[in-house]
Design a protein around this motif. Structure first.
Motif, PDB file in Angstrom:
ATOM      1  N   THR A   1     -51.647  30.304 -24.401  1.00 23.42           N
ATOM      2  CA  THR A   1     -52.632  29.299 -23.989  1.00 23.42           C
ATOM      3  C   THR A   1     -52.017  28.225 -23.106  1.00 23.42           C
ATOM      4  OG1 THR A   1     -52.218  28.170 -26.100  1.00 23.42           O
ATOM      5  CG2 THR A   1     -54.129  29.631 -25.987  1.00 23.42           C
ATOM      6  N   GLN A   2     -50.781  28.460 -22.624  1.00 20.78           N
ATOM      7  CA  GLN A   2     -50.150  27.533 -21.697  1.00 20.78           C
ATOM      8  C   GLN A   2     -50.387  28.013 -20.265  1.00 20.78           C
ATOM      9  OE1 GLN A   2     -46.319  25.791 -23.741  1.00 20.78           O
ATOM     10  NE2 GLN A   2     -46.290  28.000 -24.019  1.00 20.78           N
ATOM     11  N   LEU A   3     -49.918  27.243 -19.308  1.00 22.86           N
ATOM     12  CA  LEU A   3     -50.140  27.574 -17.901  1.00 22.86           C
ATOM     13  C   LEU A   3     -48.830  27.900 -17.208  1.00 22.86           C
ATOM     14  CD1 LEU A   3     -52.724  24.884 -16.691  1.00 22.86           C
ATOM     15  CD2 LEU A   3     -53.165  27.172 -17.601  1.00 22.86           C
ATOM     16  N   SER A   4     -48.940  28.644 -16.125  1.00 21.12           N
ATOM     17  CA  SER A   4     -47.783  28.899 -15.273  1.00 21.12           C
ATOM     18  C   SER A   4     -47.546  27.674 -14.390  1.00 21.12           C
ATOM     19  CB  SER A   4     -48.029  30.132 -14.404  1.00 21.12           C
ATOM     20  OG  SER A   4     -49.069  29.868 -13.463  1.00 21.12           O
ATOM     21  N   TYR A   5     -46.366  27.626 -13.785  1.00 19.39           N
ATOM     22  CA  TYR A   5     -46.046  26.503 -12.893  1.00 19.39           C
ATOM     23  C   TYR A   5     -46.999  26.480 -11.698  1.00 19.39           C
ATOM     24  CZ  TYR A   5     -43.389  23.565  -9.655  1.00 19.39           C
ATOM     25  OH  TYR A   5     -42.998  22.588  -8.768  1.00 19.39           O
ATOM     26  N   THR A   6     -47.326  27.647 -11.165  1.00 21.40           N
ATOM     27  CA  THR A   6     -48.241  27.725 -10.013  1.00 21.40           C
ATOM     28  C   THR A   6     -49.589  27.104 -10.337  1.00 21.40           C
ATOM     29  OG1 THR A   6     -47.174  29.743  -9.198  1.00 21.40           O
ATOM     30  CG2 THR A   6     -49.428  29.297  -8.428  1.00 21.40           C
TER      31      THR A   6
ATOM     32  N   ILE B   1     -34.290  21.576 -15.498  1.00 19.52           N
ATOM     33  CA  ILE B   1     -34.151  21.401 -16.946  1.00 19.52           C
ATOM     34  C   ILE B   1     -35.053  22.420 -17.636  1.00 19.52           C
ATOM     35  CG2 ILE B   1     -34.389  19.808 -18.877  1.00 19.52           C
ATOM     36  CD1 ILE B   1     -34.033  17.522 -16.886  1.00 19.52           C
ATOM     37  N   THR B   2     -34.466  23.309 -18.402  1.00 19.35           N
ATOM     38  CA  THR B   2     -35.248  24.350 -19.075  1.00 19.35           C
ATOM     39  C   THR B   2     -36.125  23.738 -20.164  1.00 19.35           C
ATOM     40  OG1 THR B   2     -33.408  24.762 -20.590  1.00 19.35           O
ATOM     41  CG2 THR B   2     -33.545  26.136 -18.614  1.00 19.35           C
ATOM     42  N   HIS B   3     -37.166  24.459 -20.513  1.00 19.54           N
ATOM     43  CA  HIS B   3     -38.144  23.939 -21.467  1.00 19.54           C
ATOM     44  C   HIS B   3     -37.676  24.136 -22.902  1.00 19.54           C
ATOM     45  CE1 HIS B   3     -39.041  28.188 -21.769  1.00 19.54           C
ATOM     46  NE2 HIS B   3     -39.845  27.948 -22.796  1.00 19.54           N
ATOM     47  N   ASP B   4     -38.144  23.258 -23.752  1.00 19.72           N
ATOM     48  CA  ASP B   4     -37.882  23.350 -25.182  1.00 19.72           C
ATOM     49  C   ASP B   4     -39.186  23.782 -25.851  1.00 19.72           C
ATOM     50  OD1 ASP B   4     -36.874  23.141 -27.741  1.00 19.72           O
ATOM     51  OD2 ASP B   4     -37.108  20.962 -27.850  1.00 19.72           O
ATOM     52  N   GLY B   5     -39.388  25.068 -26.003  1.00 17.20           N
ATOM     53  CA  GLY B   5     -40.637  25.584 -26.559  1.00 17.20           C
ATOM     54  C   GLY B   5     -40.815  27.051 -26.226  1.00 17.20           C
ATOM     55  N   GLY B   6     -42.014  27.556 -26.469  1.00 14.75           N
ATOM     56  CA  GLY B   6     -42.289  28.965 -26.239  1.00 14.75           C
ATOM     57  C   GLY B   6     -42.669  29.263 -24.796  1.00 14.75           C
ATOM     58  N   MET B   7     -42.521  30.525 -24.427  1.00 12.34           N
ATOM     59  CA  MET B   7     -42.884  30.972 -23.084  1.00 12.34           C
ATOM     60  C   MET B   7     -43.334  32.423 -23.156  1.00 12.34           C
ATOM     61  SD  MET B   7     -40.681  30.920 -19.509  1.00 12.34           S
ATOM     62  CE  MET B   7     -39.439  32.088 -20.057  1.00 12.34           C
ATOM     63  N   SER B   8     -44.396  32.735 -22.421  1.00  8.68           N
ATOM     64  CA  SER B   8     -44.900  34.103 -22.365  1.00  8.68           C
ATOM     65  C   SER B   8     -44.846  34.594 -20.924  1.00  8.68           C
ATOM     66  CB  SER B   8     -46.337  34.167 -22.892  1.00  8.68           C
ATOM     67  OG  SER B   8     -46.888  35.452 -22.691  1.00  8.68           O
ATOM     68  N   CYS B   9     -44.354  35.813 -20.732  1.00  8.42           N
ATOM     69  CA  CYS B   9     -44.273  36.392 -19.388  1.00  8.42           C
ATOM     70  C   CYS B   9     -45.088  37.681 -19.306  1.00  8.42           C
ATOM     71  CB  CYS B   9     -42.823  36.655 -19.001  1.00  8.42           C
ATOM     72  SG  CYS B   9     -41.844  35.153 -18.760  1.00  8.42           S
ATOM     73  N   SER B  10     -46.273  37.673 -19.887  1.00 15.87           N
ATOM     74  CA  SER B  10     -47.138  38.850 -19.876  1.00 15.87           C
ATOM     75  C   SER B  10     -47.748  39.097 -18.501  1.00 15.87           C
ATOM     76  CB  SER B  10     -48.263  38.690 -20.910  1.00 15.87           C
ATOM     77  OG  SER B  10     -49.059  37.548 -20.615  1.00 15.87           O
ATOM     78  N   GLY B  11     -47.537  38.147 -17.580  1.00 12.45           N
ATOM     79  CA  GLY B  11     -48.115  38.290 -16.249  1.00 12.45           C
ATOM     80  C   GLY B  11     -47.316  39.182 -15.323  1.00 12.45           C
TER      81      GLY B  11
ATOM     82  N   THR C   1     -45.994  31.687 -18.502  1.00 14.27           N
ATOM     83  CA  THR C   1     -46.732  30.493 -18.925  1.00 14.27           C
ATOM     84  C   THR C   1     -45.887  29.706 -19.921  1.00 14.27           C
ATOM     85  OG1 THR C   1     -47.848  31.842 -20.612  1.00 14.27           O
ATOM     86  CG2 THR C   1     -48.996  31.516 -18.545  1.00 14.27           C
ATOM     87  N   TRP C   2     -45.647  28.415 -19.621  1.00 14.74           N
ATOM     88  CA  TRP C   2     -44.780  27.575 -20.447  1.00 14.74           C
ATOM     89  C   TRP C   2     -45.099  26.089 -20.355  1.00 14.74           C
ATOM     90  CZ3 TRP C   2     -41.105  24.679 -17.362  1.00 14.74           C
ATOM     91  CH2 TRP C   2     -41.100  25.047 -16.000  1.00 14.74           C
ATOM     92  N   LEU C   3     -46.177  25.765 -19.648  1.00 16.17           N
ATOM     93  CA  LEU C   3     -46.530  24.366 -19.413  1.00 16.17           C
ATOM     94  C   LEU C   3     -47.848  23.993 -20.080  1.00 16.17           C
ATOM     95  CD1 LEU C   3     -45.694  24.223 -15.602  1.00 16.17           C
ATOM     96  CD2 LEU C   3     -44.282  23.385 -17.487  1.00 16.17           C
TER      97      LEU C   3
END
Length: 435
Positions: free
Chosen positions: A78-83, A222-232, A248-250
């Motif tokens: 449910t997070q967004l990509s940087y784009t 600076i890398t994120h502190d949390g979850g990330m999904s790369c299903s895209g 998606t990590w934002l």
């Protein structure tokens, strides 16, 4: 008369002290268990920003591939990509927009008595502070120009500021973070929204100790502190590869002037998804969703079914304690049958006897409530010691404080109804003959 009955209730505590103590302890344990569990559930499910929770929205866009996709299924993240985050920041939708993600950075204090430390915070765009009405102790937030230039500025949380600089105002000073000089532009006052909805993936983690510009964190990679999904789809190597990827990590929030503008924002998201589809993205053509704060907490399952089940089990334990209290009250009131018979013979009505005994039950509930409150505080303190996440939710507010007393007295009255009714059925003639 009620005052007299209340004083009688206090005196009755000294009758059969062992039986009375057992009743109070039984009631206190049941109240403490239920209140402790209910307090945690109350904190976890509360509205963290009630004055504008219906005007803050987070979008959910599905940018995953069609491989293995089942139409209608929820997006994998449910997070967004940087784009997408950058496109929405530039969209000018709503009154304010904020992109953010969690970061952890090494800090080198100027004080010689403090060694290097690692601290957790958030990288956010400048609208974040006005959007969430964060209170400032010193200084202010950075402006949009600092966002554009990706300046090395920082807003400290109060606890970190006091740890590094004591009670002095540190605004204008510099702080070495990840090997770079960051200028301190502000210090937040105590601000602890619970749950921390703006980062629902870590809603009950340790509160942010600092905030830096989103663009600055991106510039410093600076890398994120949390979850990330790369299903895209597959990603290119390196930091730039992550920014260009569909990972998606934002987190992203939009503040509207009025809840009535929700449909307009939804229409914009739908049109945006269509444009991205034409560009080769958003191939699933899934439904685009908007959630306000409370809807988001429900969607993110911040309060899970296991938490609610724990609350029901705690109330079941309270019910069991009430059943035991009923039996103890029956034993306590049964030995006073002769007293009731004499009072009835002297002209006391059943209503008066009922009122007297019910008030005595309330006195037991009041004493049990005080003891239950102390036990609840102890239980919450023990729970808070288990982890930093539990420390955030294991605390009692004034609402739960009042509920403890109301619950204990109501429980005692409920438990005392049947024993009191039985006491009123005493036949004066039979009791007088037995004397």
């Amino acid at each position: 008369m009620l005052k007299y009955y209340f004083l009688l209730g206090l005196r009755s505590l000294r009758r059969n002290p062992a039986l009375t103590a057992l009743m109070i302890l039984t009631l206190a344990v049941g109240v403490a268990a239920s209140v402790s569990t209910l307090t945690i559930l109350h904190v976890m499910s509360g509205d963290p920003i009630p004055h504008k929770s219906n005007r803050l929205f987070t979008p959910v866009l599905d940018n995953g591939t069609t491989k293995g996709y089942v139409p209608g299924a929820k997006p994998g993240d449910t997070q967004l990509s940087y784009t997408d985050a950058m496109n929405l920041l530039a969209s000018k939708q709503g009154e304010r927009r904020a992109a953010l993600y969690g970061v952890e950075m090494a800090i080198e204090p100027a004080r010689k008595d403090l060694g290097a430390m690692s601290s957790a915070g958030s990288a956010a765009s400048s609208d974040f502070f006005a959007m969430l009405d964060t209170p400032f102790l010193y200084g202010q937030a950075w402006n949009a120009d600092s966002d554009t230039k990706a300046e090395d500025v920082v807003v400290l949380g109060r606890s970190l500021s006091e740890k590094l600089f004591g009670n002095s105002n540190p605004v204008g000073q510099s702080l070495v973070m990840i090997g770079h000089q960051f200028k301190i532009v502000g210090v937040l006052d105590t601000w602890e929204p619970s749950p921390r909805f703006y980062r629902a993936s870590d809603a009950f983690g340790v509160y942010d100790q600092f905030f830096i510009p989103f663009s600055t964190a991106i510039r410093h990679e600076i890398t994120h502190d949390g979850g990330m999904s790369c299903s895209g789809g597959a990603t290119k190597p390196g930091w730039q590869g992550r920014l260009e990827s569909e990972c998606t990590w934002l987190s992203f929030w939009i503040e509207l002037k009025s809840p009535s503008q929700r449909q307009d924002l939804q229409a914009y998201l739908d049109n945006y998804a269509k444009e991205q589809y034409k560009l080769g993205r958003f191939q699933r053509q899934a439904k685009n969703q908007l959630f306000n704060v409370m809807e988001w907490l429900e969607e993110a399952k911040v309060v899970g079914n296991d938490n609610r089940l724990s609350a029901w089990l705690a109330f079941g334990f309270l019910l069991l304690c009430l059943v035991n209290t009923v039996g103890l009250l029956l034993a306590k009131f049964s030995v006073r049958a002769s007293e009731v018979g004499v009072r009835r013979a002297l002209g006391a009505s059943r209503r008066e006897i009922f009122t007297q005994f019910l008030i005595e039950s309330s006195v037991i509930g009041l004493v049990g409530g005080v003891l239950g409150l102390l036990m609840a505080f102890g239980a919450l303190a023990l729970i808070a010691m288990q982890s930093k996440e539990l420390t955030v939710v294991a605390h009692m507010d004034w609402e739960m404080l009042a509920l403890t007393f109301v619950m204990s007295i109501c429980a005692a009255i409920l438990a005392g109804l049947f024993p009191t009714w039985r006491a009123c059925q005493v036949t004066p003639a039979i009791q007088l003959k037995s004397q």
